[in-house]
Scaffold this motif. Structure first.
Motif, PDB file in Angstrom:
ATOM      1  N   LYS A  72       0.834  -1.198   0.000  1.00 49.47           N
ATOM      2  CA  LYS A  72       0.000   0.000   0.000  1.00 49.47           C
ATOM      3  C   LYS A  72       0.871   1.251   0.000  1.00 49.47           C
ATOM      4  O   LYS A  72       2.006   1.221   0.455  1.00 49.47           O
ATOM      5  N   SER A  95      -6.134   4.824  -4.306  1.00 50.50           N
ATOM      6  CA  SER A  95      -6.302   4.234  -2.973  1.00 50.50           C
ATOM      7  C   SER A  95      -5.210   4.656  -1.995  1.00 50.50           C
ATOM      8  O   SER A  95      -5.233   4.239  -0.835  1.00 50.50           O
ATOM      9  N   ARG A 126       4.082   0.388   4.187  1.00 52.80           N
ATOM     10  CA  ARG A 126       3.680   1.112   2.974  1.00 52.80           C
ATOM     11  C   ARG A 126       4.885   1.635   2.214  1.00 52.80           C
ATOM     12  O   ARG A 126       5.939   1.909   2.799  1.00 52.80           O
TER      13      ARG A 126
END
Ligand code: URA
Length: 210
Positions: A72, A95, A126
């Motif tokens: 992410k 996102s 992330r």
């Protein structure tokens, strides 16, 4: 990404950058160009995002098709000029979570002073992309990266529009593990800490505050 500094010399990037540098470009034009050029730079900075495959069915047959492996992203704007680069990246990666680091530059010492910090949870898992159009002295950028590391970030990249050699050197010394992607490595800083030939104050130009 292994090189510490990547200068994106794509003709579209260089063309748009010239329009941005031109003092005759309007505030609206400057903002639009920054958004467009950021997308092109984001394309480069995300080039090595890990892929996996997913089995899908095309109308013709089944296939194992490439898809992002799910790491992410956190996008962190270094206020205030970094905000001009948020939309460009978010259009590519909708996102992504977004954080903000507020640092202002003391005009006498040129040192960064923190006034705001808010980052998404789970930074350590992330890909963190810090955005600020101007890498000048590198003092605020290095301080912003310090804060992100303190908050747990380990895989950090720095995305800027223009970099000064002094800023690149400062970042390399403070954060050699953080690759920088930029559209140009300019000549130098002037005595007031502005990038030469540069484009002036990026915040003022994008928000029309001068
Ligand atoms: N910040 C800017 O906006 N412009 C510069 O040239 C240097 C720092």
């Amino acid at each position: 990404m292994s090189d510490h500094l990547t200068v994106v010399d794509h003709p579209l990037v260089q063309h748009k950058l010239t329009l941005m540098r031109d003092k005759g470009t309007s505030t609206a034009g400057f903002r639009q160009l920054l958004r467009e050029i950021t997308q092109l730079l984001a394309y480069e900075i995300t080039r090595e995002m890990p892929l996996t495959t997913r089995q899908i069915e095309t109308p013709m047959e089944e296939m194992d098709a490439p898809i992002l492996a799910g790491k992410k992203m956190a996008l962190v704007s270094i206020l205030r000029a970094g905000n001009g680069m948020l939309d460009g990246v978010l259009e590519l990666v909708p996102s992504a979570r977004v954080g903000f680091v507020g640092l202002y530059r003391d005009e006498e010492t040129l040192k960064p002073v923190q006034y705001y910090f808010k980052a998404p949870e789970g930074l350590k898992d992330r890909l963190v992309i810090a955005v600020d159009p101007m890498l000048a002295t590198g003092n605020s950028s290095a301080a912003a990266i310090d804060l992100l590391k303190e908050a747990g970030a380990v895989d950090i990249r720095f995305l800027c529009l223009l970099a000064a050699p002094e800023g690149v050197a400062r970042m390399k010394e403070a954060h050699p593990d953080v690759p920088i992607v930029t559209a140009s490595l300019d000549r130098e800083l002037n005595s007031k800490g502005y990038i030469m030939p540069g484009l002036g104050d990026a915040g003022d130009r994008m928000f029309g505050t001068k």
